[in-house]
Design a protein around this motif. Sequence first.
Motif, PDB file in Angstrom:
ATOM      1  N   MET A 152       0.850  -1.195   0.000  1.00 20.62           N
ATOM      2  CA  MET A 152       0.000   0.000   0.000  1.00 20.62           C
ATOM      3  C   MET A 152       0.885   1.244   0.000  1.00 20.62           C
ATOM      4  O   MET A 152       1.842   1.338   0.764  1.00 20.62           O
ATOM      5  N   PRO A 153       0.604   2.213  -0.875  1.00 19.03           N
ATOM      6  CA  PRO A 153       1.377   3.453  -0.839  1.00 19.03           C
ATOM      7  C   PRO A 153       1.113   4.219   0.449  1.00 19.03           C
ATOM      8  O   PRO A 153       0.047   4.110   1.051  1.00 19.03           O
ATOM      9  N   ALA A 154       2.105   5.005   0.861  1.00 17.13           N
ATOM     10  CA  ALA A 154       1.950   5.799   2.078  1.00 17.13           C
ATOM     11  C   ALA A 154       0.891   6.873   1.862  1.00 17.13           C
ATOM     12  O   ALA A 154       0.713   7.364   0.740  1.00 17.13           O
ATOM     13  N   PRO A 155       0.154   7.250   2.924  1.00 15.17           N
ATOM     14  CA  PRO A 155      -0.793   8.357   2.791  1.00 15.17           C
ATOM     15  C   PRO A 155      -0.085   9.622   2.321  1.00 15.17           C
ATOM     16  O   PRO A 155       1.102   9.829   2.599  1.00 15.17           O
ATOM     17  N   ARG A 156      -0.831  10.480   1.614  1.00 14.84           N
ATOM     18  CA  ARG A 156      -0.219  11.695   1.055  1.00 14.84           C
ATOM     19  C   ARG A 156       0.388  12.566   2.140  1.00 14.84           C
ATOM     20  O   ARG A 156       1.480  13.122   1.967  1.00 14.84           O
ATOM     21  N   TYR A 157      -0.273  12.689   3.297  1.00 15.99           N
ATOM     22  CA  TYR A 157       0.275  13.536   4.353  1.00 15.99           C
ATOM     23  C   TYR A 157       1.604  12.993   4.870  1.00 15.99           C
ATOM     24  O   TYR A 157       2.493  13.756   5.242  1.00 15.99           O
ATOM     25  N   GLN A 158       1.765  11.656   4.863  1.00 16.44           N
ATOM     26  CA  GLN A 158       3.031  11.068   5.307  1.00 16.44           C
ATOM     27  C   GLN A 158       4.140  11.364   4.305  1.00 16.44           C
ATOM     28  O   GLN A 158       5.275  11.651   4.682  1.00 16.44           O
ATOM     29  N   GLU A 159       3.812  11.301   2.995  1.00 14.45           N
ATOM     30  CA  GLU A 159       4.796  11.626   1.957  1.00 14.45           C
ATOM     31  C   GLU A 159       5.262  13.075   2.092  1.00 14.45           C
ATOM     32  O   GLU A 159       6.451  13.370   1.972  1.00 14.45           O
ATOM     33  N   VAL A 160       4.312  13.984   2.348  1.00 17.60           N
ATOM     34  CA  VAL A 160       4.676  15.399   2.495  1.00 17.60           C
ATOM     35  C   VAL A 160       5.527  15.595   3.750  1.00 17.60           C
ATOM     36  O   VAL A 160       6.530  16.320   3.719  1.00 17.60           O
ATOM     37  N   ALA A 161       5.148  14.942   4.847  1.00 16.35           N
ATOM     38  CA  ALA A 161       5.930  15.051   6.082  1.00 16.35           C
ATOM     39  C   ALA A 161       7.354  14.534   5.859  1.00 16.35           C
ATOM     40  O   ALA A 161       8.321  15.139   6.328  1.00 16.35           O
ATOM     41  N   ASP A 162       7.490  13.428   5.130  1.00 16.90           N
ATOM     42  CA  ASP A 162       8.818  12.869   4.854  1.00 16.90           C
ATOM     43  C   ASP A 162       9.662  13.854   4.049  1.00 16.90           C
ATOM     44  O   ASP A 162      10.863  14.031   4.300  1.00 16.90           O
ATOM     45  N   ASP A 163       9.044  14.508   3.064  1.00 11.95           N
ATOM     46  CA  ASP A 163       9.789  15.453   2.224  1.00 11.95           C
ATOM     47  C   ASP A 163      10.200  16.684   3.023  1.00 11.95           C
ATOM     48  O   ASP A 163      11.346  17.155   2.914  1.00 11.95           O
ATOM     49  N   LEU A 164       9.286  17.222   3.840  1.00 11.54           N
ATOM     50  CA  LEU A 164       9.633  18.390   4.648  1.00 11.54           C
ATOM     51  C   LEU A 164      10.698  18.043   5.681  1.00 11.54           C
ATOM     52  O   LEU A 164      11.601  18.847   5.951  1.00 11.54           O
ATOM     53  N   ARG A 165      10.605  16.855   6.264  1.00  7.65           N
ATOM     54  CA  ARG A 165      11.622  16.421   7.231  1.00  7.65           C
ATOM     55  C   ARG A 165      13.001  16.395   6.577  1.00  7.65           C
ATOM     56  O   ARG A 165      13.986  16.861   7.154  1.00  7.65           O
ATOM     57  N   THR A 166      13.070  15.859   5.370  1.00  3.40           N
ATOM     58  CA  THR A 166      14.347  15.815   4.642  1.00  3.40           C
ATOM     59  C   THR A 166      14.881  17.210   4.395  1.00  3.40           C
ATOM     60  O   THR A 166      16.077  17.485   4.581  1.00  3.40           O
ATOM     61  N   LYS A 167      14.010  18.115   3.992  1.00  2.00           N
ATOM     62  CA  LYS A 167      14.441  19.486   3.692  1.00  2.00           C
ATOM     63  C   LYS A 167      14.885  20.236   4.953  1.00  2.00           C
ATOM     64  O   LYS A 167      15.770  21.093   4.904  1.00  2.00           O
ATOM     65  N   ILE A 168      14.248  19.936   6.099  1.00  2.00           N
ATOM     66  CA  ILE A 168      14.688  20.546   7.359  1.00  2.00           C
ATOM     67  C   ILE A 168      16.073  20.036   7.728  1.00  2.00           C
ATOM     68  O   ILE A 168      16.969  20.802   8.109  1.00  2.00           O
ATOM     69  N   ARG A 169      16.267  18.745   7.591  1.00  2.00           N
ATOM     70  CA  ARG A 169      17.544  18.149   8.015  1.00  2.00           C
ATOM     71  C   ARG A 169      18.693  18.480   7.074  1.00  2.00           C
ATOM     72  O   ARG A 169      19.847  18.518   7.501  1.00  2.00           O
ATOM     73  N   ASN A 170      18.396  18.725   5.793  1.00  2.00           N
ATOM     74  CA  ASN A 170      19.502  19.072   4.882  1.00  2.00           C
ATOM     75  C   ASN A 170      19.727  20.571   4.767  1.00  2.00           C
ATOM     76  O   ASN A 170      20.593  21.020   4.008  1.00  2.00           O
ATOM     77  N   GLY A 171      18.934  21.348   5.532  1.00  5.51           N
ATOM     78  CA  GLY A 171      19.164  22.788   5.587  1.00  5.51           C
ATOM     79  C   GLY A 171      18.408  23.597   4.562  1.00  5.51           C
ATOM     80  O   GLY A 171      18.576  24.825   4.493  1.00  5.51           O
ATOM     81  N   THR A 172      17.574  22.957   3.736  1.00  6.26           N
ATOM     82  CA  THR A 172      16.766  23.726   2.784  1.00  6.26           C
ATOM     83  C   THR A 172      15.890  24.719   3.537  1.00  6.26           C
ATOM     84  O   THR A 172      15.765  25.886   3.143  1.00  6.26           O
ATOM     85  N   TYR A 173      15.286  24.245   4.620  1.00  4.59           N
ATOM     86  CA  TYR A 173      14.555  25.126   5.536  1.00  4.59           C
ATOM     87  C   TYR A 173      15.397  25.251   6.802  1.00  4.59           C
ATOM     88  O   TYR A 173      15.646  24.270   7.497  1.00  4.59           O
ATOM     89  N   LYS A 174      15.864  26.443   7.083  1.00  5.89           N
ATOM     90  CA  LYS A 174      16.875  26.654   8.115  1.00  5.89           C
ATOM     91  C   LYS A 174      16.252  26.807   9.506  1.00  5.89           C
ATOM     92  O   LYS A 174      15.135  27.305   9.662  1.00  5.89           O
ATOM     93  N   ILE A 175      17.039  26.401  10.506  1.00  9.31           N
ATOM     94  CA  ILE A 175      16.615  26.487  11.898  1.00  9.31           C
ATOM     95  C   ILE A 175      16.326  27.937  12.269  1.00  9.31           C
ATOM     96  O   ILE A 175      17.105  28.843  11.958  1.00  9.31           O
ATOM     97  N   GLY A 176      15.202  28.155  12.913  1.00 10.09           N
ATOM     98  CA  GLY A 176      14.818  29.494  13.346  1.00 10.09           C
ATOM     99  C   GLY A 176      14.004  30.265  12.334  1.00 10.09           C
ATOM    100  O   GLY A 176      13.460  31.328  12.652  1.00 10.09           O
ATOM    101  N   GLU A 177      13.907  29.742  11.104  1.00 10.43           N
ATOM    102  CA  GLU A 177      13.137  30.423  10.075  1.00 10.43           C
ATOM    103  C   GLU A 177      11.792  29.720   9.870  1.00 10.43           C
ATOM    104  O   GLU A 177      11.659  28.528  10.145  1.00 10.43           O
TER     105      GLU A 177
END
Length: 251
Positions: free
Chosen positions: A1-26
Motif C-alpha cells: 500500500m502506498p503511504a498516505p499523502r500527508y506522510q509523503e509530504v511530512a517525509d519530504d519536509l523532514r528531509t528538507k529541514i535536516r539538509n538545511g533547505t529550511y533553516k533552523i529558526g526560520e
Amino acid sequence: MPAPRYQEVADDLRTKIRNGTYKIGEPLPHARDLMTKYGLGSQSVLNKVYAILKAEQLIRRNAAVGMIVQDPRPIMVDLILHGQHGHGPLPWAQCCERTGVEGQMITDKVRQEPVTAVSADVAELLDLSDGDEVAIRTRHATIGDTTVRLDEAIYPLSLVRDTPIAEPGQVKGGVYNALAGAGMEPATITRRVISTRPATEAEAKAMKLAPRAHVLTYDQVIADSRRRLVELLRFVANPARVRFVDEQMQL
C-alpha cells in the motif's frame, strides 16, 4: 500500500529541514504555498503533516509567522537531582551553565489553598488532613526563551505561614535556607519517583509540545530532622531538552 499523502509530504519536509533547505529558526513557507506545492486538497491534510513534524520536535507554531523550524538535535540540559546541599536538584541556572546555555528559573505564582483543592495524593504524601492548607509555589524553567520544565513546590501552610516561602516572589538565599532558618532544615529525602506520561493540554501549550506528547515527571518529598514532611516537589519536563541525572552520590 502506498503511504498516505500527508506522510509523503511530512517525509519530504523532514528531509528538507535536516539538509538545511529550511533553516533552523526560520518559518516554513505559508500554509497556502505548501498546499499548492504539494497539491493538497484541504488544510486538514496539512495539519496532519504539521502534527507529525511537531511530535518529532522539528517545528513549532508561532502565532505571528506560522511554523518555525527547530533544531532537530536540540541541546539537552542535565538536571542534577542530587545537588550540593544533598536534598534536592542543583539550581537550574547552574545546570544550564554546565551545559553552556543560558537558562533561568522564573517564579510564576505563590498561592495558598485547602489541601483538598489540589491533587488528590498531596494530603497523603505530606501527611495532612482534609482541613489543612498548603502553600504552593509554581515556577517554570527556560533554555533561552523556551520553557522546558514546569515546577510545583508544595508546603504545609502551618509550617511555612510566617516564612518567605509563603510570600510572593523568589526566596532570597533559596527555599532550603529559609526552611533551615525556620527550624525545618531538610534532612531526608523520603520519596523520589521518576516517571513519564502524556502531557496535559496546558503543559503541551506551555512547553510548545505536540498534543499528548510524553513528558518526564519527577516527585520528591523531603522531611526535616524531626521527621516532619516539609516539601513536595513536582517537575514536568520536556524529555527532548531535559535529562534527570544523579552523580557524585555516596554509596
